[in-house]
Design a protein around this motif. Structure first.
Motif, PDB file in Angstrom:
ATOM      1  N   MET A 234      -8.297  -4.156   4.902  1.00  0.00           N
ATOM      2  CA  MET A 234      -8.200  -3.197   3.802  1.00  0.00           C
ATOM      3  C   MET A 234      -9.569  -2.605   3.478  1.00  0.00           C
ATOM      4  N   LEU A 235     -10.619  -3.429   3.555  1.00  0.00           N
ATOM      5  CA  LEU A 235     -11.965  -2.920   3.328  1.00  0.00           C
ATOM      6  C   LEU A 235     -12.348  -1.896   4.398  1.00  0.00           C
ATOM      7  N   LEU A 236     -11.989  -2.178   5.653  1.00  0.00           N
ATOM      8  CA  LEU A 236     -12.244  -1.211   6.713  1.00  0.00           C
ATOM      9  C   LEU A 236     -11.476   0.082   6.462  1.00  0.00           C
ATOM     10  N   GLY A 237     -10.256  -0.028   5.939  1.00  0.00           N
ATOM     11  CA  GLY A 237      -9.493   1.165   5.590  1.00  0.00           C
ATOM     12  C   GLY A 237     -10.146   1.953   4.476  1.00  0.00           C
ATOM     13  N   TYR A 238     -10.729   1.257   3.513  1.00  0.00           N
ATOM     14  CA  TYR A 238     -11.444   1.950   2.429  1.00  0.00           C
ATOM     15  C   TYR A 238     -12.657   2.694   2.979  1.00  0.00           C
ATOM     16  N   HIS A 320     -11.018  -7.794  -3.057  1.00  0.00           N
ATOM     17  CA  HIS A 320     -10.812  -6.382  -2.740  1.00  0.00           C
ATOM     18  C   HIS A 320     -10.227  -5.640  -3.934  1.00  0.00           C
ATOM     19  N   PHE A 321      -9.288  -6.259  -4.626  1.00  0.00           N
ATOM     20  CA  PHE A 321      -8.716  -5.618  -5.809  1.00  0.00           C
ATOM     21  C   PHE A 321      -9.795  -5.396  -6.865  1.00  0.00           C
ATOM     22  N   ASN A 521      -4.554  -0.312   1.742  1.00  0.00           N
ATOM     23  CA  ASN A 521      -5.641   0.126   0.870  1.00  0.00           C
ATOM     24  C   ASN A 521      -5.298   1.432   0.162  1.00  0.00           C
ATOM     25  N   LEU A 522      -4.553   2.321   0.827  1.00  0.00           N
ATOM     26  CA  LEU A 522      -4.119   3.546   0.154  1.00  0.00           C
ATOM     27  C   LEU A 522      -3.318   3.207  -1.095  1.00  0.00           C
ATOM     28  N   GLY A 523      -2.406   2.247  -0.959  1.00  0.00           N
ATOM     29  CA  GLY A 523      -1.614   1.849  -2.118  1.00  0.00           C
ATOM     30  C   GLY A 523      -2.454   1.169  -3.185  1.00  0.00           C
ATOM     31  N   CYS A 528      -4.912   1.325  -8.408  1.00  0.00           N
ATOM     32  CA  CYS A 528      -6.070   1.014  -9.255  1.00  0.00           C
ATOM     33  C   CYS A 528      -6.572   2.254  -9.982  1.00  0.00           C
ATOM     34  N   ALA A 529      -6.530   3.407  -9.306  1.00  0.00           N
ATOM     35  CA  ALA A 529      -6.933   4.648  -9.963  1.00  0.00           C
ATOM     36  C   ALA A 529      -5.989   4.984 -11.105  1.00  0.00           C
TER      37      ALA A 529
END
Length: 584
Positions: A234-238, A320-321, A521-523, A528-529
């Motif tokens: 997920m971090l790589l996706g970010y 990550h969250f 990560n998109l989700g 979070c936004a």
């Protein structure tokens, strides 16, 4: 059973196709456009880094400044006195096993001129204080390293009116040498190289319109890594999403881990960076970026200024969250109405609407992939009643193929962007071997092009080699199979099993993990936004910050007995202005 399944599929395909609805097709067109925009911007990022890498290799240079001087026929600056003086500010909190290694590496990665390092900590109780003192004594006792840079330690004190990082930086700025030409704000755990400081200075010298030169982070998978957590993917996706920001030399946003600007402009009240920080500021880079836009100046990101770090195998979902939550929380902080407008555009339009649409794009593509497979299995290539339908008069099969092709190419380009940035880091690094992956059991086997920069290398290697690697690891090596599964489950397999399994790990494991991690990560980022709009606090390094009207309203800490406490922000601000910190 097969006949029943086939009849069910035929009934499902005979139903009026939902892709033929005109309004729905218009919505699908918007979703398709968002996916296509991501693809095009990633292509621009890849092309930019690929061109710079080719130019560096053809000129036998490791940095842009050296390459430019060679192209212009100029001699290299040899005199240390002719080089500009730089002050490096490093906010530090706590220590870990690699802290002194990182500090040592940062002090050795300078441009060759006079440099001072100002380490800013919050209190004498911070473990970093004793670690820094011992580190400075070690450097001073080493005769060969005495002239590599002066070390200053600034104890800033606790802040209850701004973020601790901003407070540390403000106190550190007070002790910057007045003769310094440039000031570099650098995270203490960032992996520096001499190339980065040289090129940051070069672009500030070459373009007076540039107010701030910045670097960007890049996580990579080390060849010694035996497993990656789901949160790591997920971090790589970010980071893939962050690469959209560096498709141009002059990006729209900054990264707070590496910021350089001229000292006189940092101190200039007309620009007002320090003044905005003092007014209960929370995010150093967002405030600085807002001042850049307000003054009509530009930001700059040289392609070689990428600060690498290995993906932590122990990186967890909760971390990550919290990390993504803090990044989104920043977008609801601002210093004036201009910053508020720009930040809310990023928060609502980009992080909520666009990222949610991108997630829907990938989910629709997965559904379309199954529909195409069912159509091929059932022998249906379109609607039985009519060939064309909907607002765009397209065959459903054609629309589905367009979505799948767009998504597949988008992911392929994003992997190539990651690959070419890794190649750039390898080219300018003094340890290029740490980026090289070996994909076969033989020690002298071919390198894995997962970190390569050649077009289509990853796609061809994945499709051609993955079945071979899977067969070797799971079918031809029964003794290794159990060890490979132990590796997946996070256990400790033998060294031989790790070498045998590295091929499939670098292929299907990495590709599939990247896809799922990016979508997850998109989700996470969109949610979070959205949650940021309904919360007024966040936890950062064990400290809870409350905001109001875009600024820090209150800061709550925990004492030695575990009880929360705070100090009124006005009292903390007055104390900060009255207290004079002493540099050690």
């Amino acid at each position: 059973m097969d006949l029943y399944l086939k009849n069910s599929v035929e009934i499902w395909l005979d139903v009026e196709d939902w892709t033929c609805q005109p309004l729905l097709q218009a919505g699908l067109a918007v979703i398709f456009t968002v996916g296509l925009a991501f693809t095009l911007i990633w292509c621009m990022t890849w092309l930019r880094f690929y061109r710079e890498l080719l130019r560096l290799r053809r000129s036998a240079s490791t940095c842009i400044s050296e390459m430019k001087r060679k192209e212009a026929g100029q001699q290299q600056q040899a005199s240390k006195k002719e080089l500009p003086r730089v002050s490096v500010l490093l906010p530090v909190k706590g220590v870990h096993s690699r802290s002194q290694h990182n500090w040592r590496h940062q002090m050795e990665s300078t441009h060759g001129g006079d440099v001072e390092f100002i380490f800013c900590i919050e209190s004498h109780d911070d473990p970093a204080y004793q670690a820094l003192k011992s580190f400075r004594e070690e450097r001073n006792s080493d005769v060969n390293r005495r002239g590599q840079g002066q070390i200053k330690i600034v104890v800033a004190g606790l802040s209850f009116h701004s973020s601790q990082k901003i407070h540390n930086l403000l106190e550190g700025v007070k002790h910057v040498n007045p003769q310094s030409d440039y000031v570099l704000f650098l995270d203490d755990d960032a992996e520096m190289r001499p190339v980065i400081m040289r090129d940051l200075i070069f672009h500030l010298e070459e373009d007076p319109s540039v107010l701030v030169a910045t670097g960007y982070p890049h996580e990579y998978i080390s060849p010694t890594t035996t497993s990656i957590s789901f949160a790591g993917f997920m971090l790589l996706g970010y980071r893939k999403l962050a690469y959209l920001n560096i498709s141009l030399l002059h990006p729209p946003a900054l990264w707070g881990g590496c910021l350089m600007l001229r000292r006189r402009e940092l101190m200039d009240p007309n620009i007002g960076i320090l003044e905005a920080w003092k007014e209960r500021g929370y995010s150093d880079d967002m405030i600085m970026g807002g001042r850049v836009h307000r003054c009509g100046r530009r930001m700059c990101h040289p392609a070689t200024c990428v600060l690498v770090s290995e993906v932590d195998p122990q990186y967890s979902v909760s971390r990550h969250f919290n990390y993504i939550g803090r990044q989104m929380f920043v977008l609801d902080t601002y210093s004036d109405s201009t910053d508020k407008t720009q930040n809310y555009i990023l928060l609502v339009l980009v992080c909520i609407l666009v990222l949610s649409t991108a997630l829907v794009f990938h989910l629709i593509t997965i559904a379309y992939s199954f529909r195409i497979a069912f159509r091929l299995w059932a022998g249906e290539w379109g609607l039985s009643s009519e060939s064309y339908c909907g607002f765009f008069q397209l065959q459903p099969m054609a629309l589905e193929i367009l979505f799948v092709a767009n998504c597949a190419f988008s992911f392929f380009v994003s992997m190539q962007v990651d690959a070419v940035i890794t190649r750039m880091c390898q080219h300018v690094s003094d340890q290029p071997e740490k980026f090289v992956h070996q994909c076969v059991t033989r020690p002298n086997g071919p390198q894995c092009p997962l970190s390569g920069h050649r077009p289509f290398a990853l796609l061809l290697w994945t499709f051609c080699m993955s079945p071979t690697c899977l067969t070797r690891c799971f079918l031809c090596l029964p003794a290794c199979r159990s060890q490979a599964f132990a590796l997946i489950m996070g256990q400790n397999p033998s060294a031989e099993a790790k070498v045998s399994f590295v091929c499939s790990q670098n292929m299907l494991y990495l590709v599939c993990g990247s896809i799922v991690g990016y979508m997850a990560n998109l989700g996470v980022q969109a949610s979070c936004a959205f949650g940021t709009l309904f919360t007024d606090s966040i936890v950062w390094s064990g400290v809870r910050y409350y905001r109001k009207h875009g600024k820090v309203e209150a800061v709550w800490r925990t004492d030695t007995q575990g009880k929360p406490y705070t100090v009124p922000a006005s009292v903390s601000m007055q104390k900060s202005m009255a207290t004079k910190t002493i540099v050690e």
